[in-house]
Enzyme design. Sequence first.
Site, PDB file in Angstrom:
ATOM      1  N   THR A 377       4.041   3.470 -41.047  1.00  0.00           N
ATOM      2  CA  THR A 377       4.458   2.930 -42.341  1.00  0.00           C
ATOM      3  C   THR A 377       5.578   1.912 -42.177  1.00  0.00           C
ATOM      4  O   THR A 377       5.379   0.944 -41.467  1.00  0.00           O
ATOM      5  CB  THR A 377       4.769   4.095 -43.288  1.00  0.00           C
ATOM      6  N   THR A 395       6.536   4.944 -47.434  1.00  0.00           N
ATOM      7  CA  THR A 395       5.196   5.099 -46.865  1.00  0.00           C
ATOM      8  C   THR A 395       4.106   5.300 -47.905  1.00  0.00           C
ATOM      9  O   THR A 395       4.375   5.766 -49.003  1.00  0.00           O
ATOM     10  CB  THR A 395       5.210   6.341 -45.936  1.00  0.00           C
ATOM     11  N   SER A 438       7.803  16.036 -43.757  1.00  0.00           N
ATOM     12  CA  SER A 438       7.753  14.632 -43.338  1.00  0.00           C
ATOM     13  C   SER A 438       8.506  14.484 -42.014  1.00  0.00           C
ATOM     14  O   SER A 438       9.172  15.415 -41.558  1.00  0.00           O
ATOM     15  CB  SER A 438       8.435  13.794 -44.428  1.00  0.00           C
ATOM     16  N   GLY A 459       5.868   5.717 -38.147  1.00  0.00           N
ATOM     17  CA  GLY A 459       5.064   6.234 -37.033  1.00  0.00           C
ATOM     18  C   GLY A 459       4.806   7.719 -37.059  1.00  0.00           C
ATOM     19  O   GLY A 459       4.586   8.312 -35.998  1.00  0.00           O
ATOM     20  N   GLY A 460       4.846   8.354 -38.269  1.00  0.00           N
ATOM     21  CA  GLY A 460       4.595   9.795 -38.325  1.00  0.00           C
ATOM     22  C   GLY A 460       5.545  10.494 -37.369  1.00  0.00           C
ATOM     23  O   GLY A 460       6.726  10.146 -37.289  1.00  0.00           O
TER      24      GLY A 460
HETATM   25  N1  GLU Z   1       3.595  11.133 -42.282  1.00  0.00           N
HETATM   26  C1  GLU Z   1       4.773  10.347 -42.200  1.00  0.00           C
HETATM   27  C2  GLU Z   1       5.974  11.178 -42.584  1.00  0.00           C
HETATM   28  O1  GLU Z   1       6.449  11.800 -41.749  1.00  0.00           O
HETATM   29  C3  GLU Z   1       4.713   9.077 -42.907  1.00  0.00           C
HETATM   30  C4  GLU Z   1       5.806   8.184 -42.471  1.00  0.00           C
HETATM   31  C5  GLU Z   1       5.409   7.240 -41.377  1.00  0.00           C
HETATM   32  O2  GLU Z   1       4.445   7.448 -40.683  1.00  0.00           O
HETATM   33  O3  GLU Z   1       6.104   6.257 -41.223  1.00  0.00           O
HETATM   34  O4  GLU Z   1       6.433  11.231 -43.673  1.00  0.00           O
END
Ligand code: GLU
Length: 565
Positions: A377, A395, A438, A459-460
């Site tokens: 994101t 995101t 998150s 980047g999760g």
């Molecule tokens: N799944 C992600 C999170 O931890 C979304 C954010 C991202 O990938 O930048 O919230």
Amino acid sequence: MENIDEKTKQENYKRETAIGKAGMVVTAHPVATQIGEQVLREGGNAVDAAVAIQFALNIVEPMMTGIGGSGFLMVYDAKSKKTEIFDGHVRAPKAAYPELFQDENGEVIPFKERSIKGTAVGIPGILKAMDEALDAHGSKPLADLIEPSIEFAENGVPVNWVLCDALKNFEYRLGEEARNFFMPEGKAYQVGDILVKEKLANTYRILQREGVSAFYEGEIAEGIISCIKEQGGFMEMSDLKDYKATVDEPMVGTYKDYKVVSSMAPSAGGFTVIQILKILESFHLEQYDVHSWEKYYLIAEAMRLAFTDKKAFLADPEFAELPLKGLMHDDYIAERRKFINFKTRNNAIDFGNPWKYDSVKQRAVIPQPNDEERSETTHFTVRDRWGNIAACTSTVEHPFGSGIMVSDYGFMLNNELTDFDSVPGGMNEVQPNKRPVSCKSPTIIFKDDQPILTLGSPGGPTIISSVVQTIINVLDFNMDLKAAIEEPRIFTPMGPHIEWEAGIDMNSKGHLEGMGFVFNEVPHSIGNVQAIQINPLDGSNYGAADSSREGCAMGLDETDYQMKS
Ligand code: GLU
């Protein structure tokens, strides 16, 4: 972007770095940075600029973020020296239930399928969080901060390689409306094509006139609900109306002489960043070379230890008491460090027992499938002339979110409910009104009570590793900020593999392979760090953006404020 010539590299470097004695804006796109810089130049503060940037990013990075998504906005107020987090994370609708991502036989629905349904969409919170941050800290009306984005939406912005790559790789995620928009007559936009966003401009005009309530109760809300229902979801108008953002204390820890301030649960980001640093602290990374196997080895094992804990013990604190005290207890950290043996990859690494060091009720840990695709994101950060900082990771979750574009309103809806456990029974199971865990980690590092570095990444789960490695490169290896961001990173959460960026020292890689680590066959870029380093002596800013996108840093000096545009 690989294989670029020297001249382009230099031009990019110029765009990606800046010095500013009296202000700095760093985002992943030049238009968003330009808009943020303009807000500062016209007298706005860091929060004003952050709000304007968030609207701009929906125009230029529509696959990464937008009003249909969520975010954590960290605000450091220089006067009170207080840091707080405006948490606009998604919540599950009232009709959500723990088995949401299982089929009628109790099998987990494959990720590709479960992540592009109406049921994957969480109640978007970013607008409420931005609005509340503006109420608390802003100096400009929301309508003024939306205006510059409307111009870009109406006149169009050239499509860049980042959007083109996303269209190429994630076309499968696009629902019908989004497909018609991003791929008119079946052909994806190409680099340099001008992408005009009339519907989104119109949505922004409604928000200008009516405020964010139009999104949560008015005509935009109706548009959102009807699209979600068409795609099999069950969000209702009352879910949007009742959505609540929160203002949270950050997670605070120490690393050597530094104070690390980062995101709080329901983001696991802050906790995991701090736990990795705490595990590493006594190994004194600075004694090794920045390219050495020892550095990569220590980071890899610390990361694996912290990620197993993250997966087991983090959840929405409104729904479960978290053993954060136990997880941060010195004796617990010492216990975890013992898994680091300097001989082999430790196959015994699993989550620990923080309950021993905590008084909160022990909860079940339910194993989860490891089938998620990586989200990517966006992160941006601003420091104003008064020393206030706004750092935000926002995101729509996976590229293009759920793939659902709200008809007539021109923005994507997130798929963030897929961050809940797909197998129920644990603390992070789906429940109504709950926020999934998150990894977003907007972070500020303080020395002697002064902010010296602020950073974050998309980047999760890789967010955490990108943030940690950049911090280490700056604090332990004294690297120049831009070099610290560009230094090749690794990521290894729970599975056997190490993901790695091109450029990593091959001897170090070989050494780790000899210890039993398995590297992915092909390297790929990990995260996209945006950061500002602050000189504590004169308060000047050094901004740097990651080369993995079209990042852009712009600094301001006092003289820039005198020549108002
Ligand atoms: N799944 C992600 C999170 O931890 C979304 C954010 C991202 O990938 O930048 O919230």
